[in-house]
Design a protein around this motif. Structure first.
Motif, mmCIF file in Angstrom:
data_model
loop_
_atom_site.group_PDB
_atom_site.id
_atom_site.type_symbol
_atom_site.label_atom_id
_atom_site.label_comp_id
_atom_site.label_asym_id
_atom_site.label_seq_id
_atom_site.Cartn_x
_atom_site.Cartn_y
_atom_site.Cartn_z
ATOM 1 N N PRO A 76 0.814 -1.223 0.000
ATOM 2 C CA PRO A 76 0.000 0.000 0.000
ATOM 3 C C PRO A 76 0.847 1.273 0.000
ATOM 4 C CG PRO A 76 0.158 -0.852 2.224
ATOM 5 C CD PRO A 76 0.911 -1.828 1.348
ATOM 6 N N LYS A 77 2.178 1.134 0.058
ATOM 7 C CA LYS A 77 3.069 2.285 0.169
ATOM 8 C C LYS A 77 3.368 2.869 -1.211
ATOM 9 C CE LYS A 77 5.225 0.285 4.281
ATOM 10 N NZ LYS A 77 6.487 -0.232 4.872
ATOM 11 N N ALA A 78 3.071 4.150 -1.390
ATOM 12 C CA ALA A 78 3.171 4.781 -2.708
ATOM 13 C C ALA A 78 4.588 4.748 -3.264
ATOM 14 C CB ALA A 78 2.667 6.220 -2.636
ATOM 15 N N HIS A 106 6.711 -12.221 -7.923
ATOM 16 C CA HIS A 106 5.868 -12.553 -6.778
ATOM 17 C C HIS A 106 4.893 -11.404 -6.529
ATOM 18 C CE1 HIS A 106 8.252 -16.032 -5.302
ATOM 19 N NE2 HIS A 106 9.250 -15.400 -5.906
ATOM 20 N N LEU A 107 3.747 -11.723 -5.962
ATOM 21 C CA LEU A 107 2.784 -10.677 -5.634
ATOM 22 C C LEU A 107 3.300 -9.765 -4.523
ATOM 23 C CD1 LEU A 107 -0.591 -12.631 -5.742
ATOM 24 C CD2 LEU A 107 0.160 -10.820 -7.297
ATOM 25 N N GLY A 108 4.087 -10.324 -3.616
ATOM 26 C CA GLY A 108 4.591 -9.538 -2.503
ATOM 27 C C GLY A 108 3.671 -9.599 -1.293
ATOM 28 N N ALA A 109 3.896 -8.688 -0.355
ATOM 29 C CA ALA A 109 3.157 -8.684 0.914
ATOM 30 C C ALA A 109 2.248 -7.477 1.016
ATOM 31 C CB ALA A 109 4.140 -8.687 2.082
ATOM 32 N N HIS A 110 1.041 -7.692 1.529
ATOM 33 C CA HIS A 110 0.103 -6.570 1.631
ATOM 34 C C HIS A 110 0.388 -5.684 2.842
ATOM 35 C CE1 HIS A 110 -2.246 -8.238 4.970
ATOM 36 N NE2 HIS A 110 -2.348 -9.394 4.333
ATOM 37 N N THR A 111 1.202 -6.161 3.785
ATOM 38 C CA THR A 111 1.671 -5.403 4.960
ATOM 39 C C THR A 111 0.574 -4.575 5.640
ATOM 40 O OG1 THR A 111 2.442 -3.529 3.605
ATOM 41 C CG2 THR A 111 4.033 -5.278 4.062
ATOM 42 N N GLY A 112 -0.571 -5.198 5.834
ATOM 43 C CA GLY A 112 -1.639 -4.535 6.568
ATOM 44 C C GLY A 112 -2.794 -4.052 5.728
#
Length: 275
Positions: A76-78, A106-112
């Motif tokens: 979610p980090k711009a 990889h899709l990666g992590a949504h981190t919240g």
């Protein structure tokens, strides 16, 4: 049968062709730069020519570029979104220059951000990319630890459904096994691949990372083992390699170099297990 390994491009991307031949592979995977840093590929025109000519003359392919580990499509980090988008565009452009069919990420992590938010973020970045006509973007299955996405087949299908791009999938056997999809017996392979077909579809499966696992099914631990010598084991690997849906899919190995065994041993093992 298309089977190869992830090989180094040290000294020039064109060196990957001979390195693939040296281990007995006829397809393969590369990084274009160090996967641990934000750095765009720097490939000279003469390297491109030698890579393309060498691949054609040696009948090595299809190739796949693996994106940098820092890329996080689900974030979610711009600022990380923009770095990820820029890195992916550079890899897609490099693939186009090199005549490489696939770029894997990889899709990666949504981190919240949550699963749905992370999948939305990934689709938004993918839709912002200018994907060359002759290059296909692959989303790789993941081992599924923490907030990382891709451990569930539904995550892969969710991104495919959300994006306007014609993306496809790379299935990693060690990752799928770690995420809870059993591949250790013939029946387990049939059930897990059947679930993949139901959720994602075999028509979306374009590449396989063929790796055994050092850890049990469902542990979310991503550590690769030699083919047939991990927790998936010989019976599972044999069943997977010979499954009707896998027989024509290119296989690339990311197995370790240890115990006196490296890629050449593992490629030979795969060929022995193919009926």
């Amino acid at each position: 049968m298309h089977v190869g390994a992830h090989v180094s491009v040290a000294g020039g991307v064109d060196n990957a062709v001979q390195r693939q031949l040296d281990v007995g592979g006829n397809c393969g995977q590369i990084f274009t730069t160090s996967p641990q840093v934000w750095q765009e590929p720097e490939i000279e025109d003469d390297e491109v020519d030698r890579f393309v000519d060498g691949s054609v003359e040696s009948s090595v392919g299809p190739w796949v570029i693996h994106s940098a580990y820092l890329v996080n499509l689900a974030t979610p980090k711009a600022d990380l979104q923009e770095k990820s988008r820029s890195s992916m565009q550079a890899e897609l452009d490099a693939a186009d220059r090199l005549g490489i069919d696939f770029v894997n990420v990889h899709l990666g992590a949504h981190t919240g951000a949550g699963v749905e938010g992370g999948l939305d973020n990934a689709a938004e970045i993918i839709d912002s990319l200018d994907i060359p006509d002759d290059v296909t973007l692959l989303i790789e299955s993941d081992a599924g630890s923490g907030t990382k996405l891709g451990g569930e087949f539904e995550h892969l299908a969710g991104v495919i459904d959300r994006t306007n791009a014609d993306i496809e999938v790379c299935l990693d056997t060690a990752h799928a096994f770690a995420a809870g999809y059993d591949l250790s017996t013939s029946d387990a392979v049939e059930q897990s691949l059947g679930e993949f077909d139901d959720v994602v579809g075999f028509d979306k499966l374009s590449y396989v990372h063929l790796n055994d696992s050092k850890h049990d099914c469902g542990t979310n631990k991503d550590e690769h083992a030699h083919i047939g010598e991990g927790e998936i084991g010989e019976a599972g690997m044999r069943a997977f390699i010979n499954h009707d849906a896998i027989r024509d899919v290119p296989l690339v190995l990311e197995t370790p170099t240890e115990n006196g065994k490296s890629y050449e041993w593992n490629i030979d093992r795969v060929q022995e297990l193919r009926d």
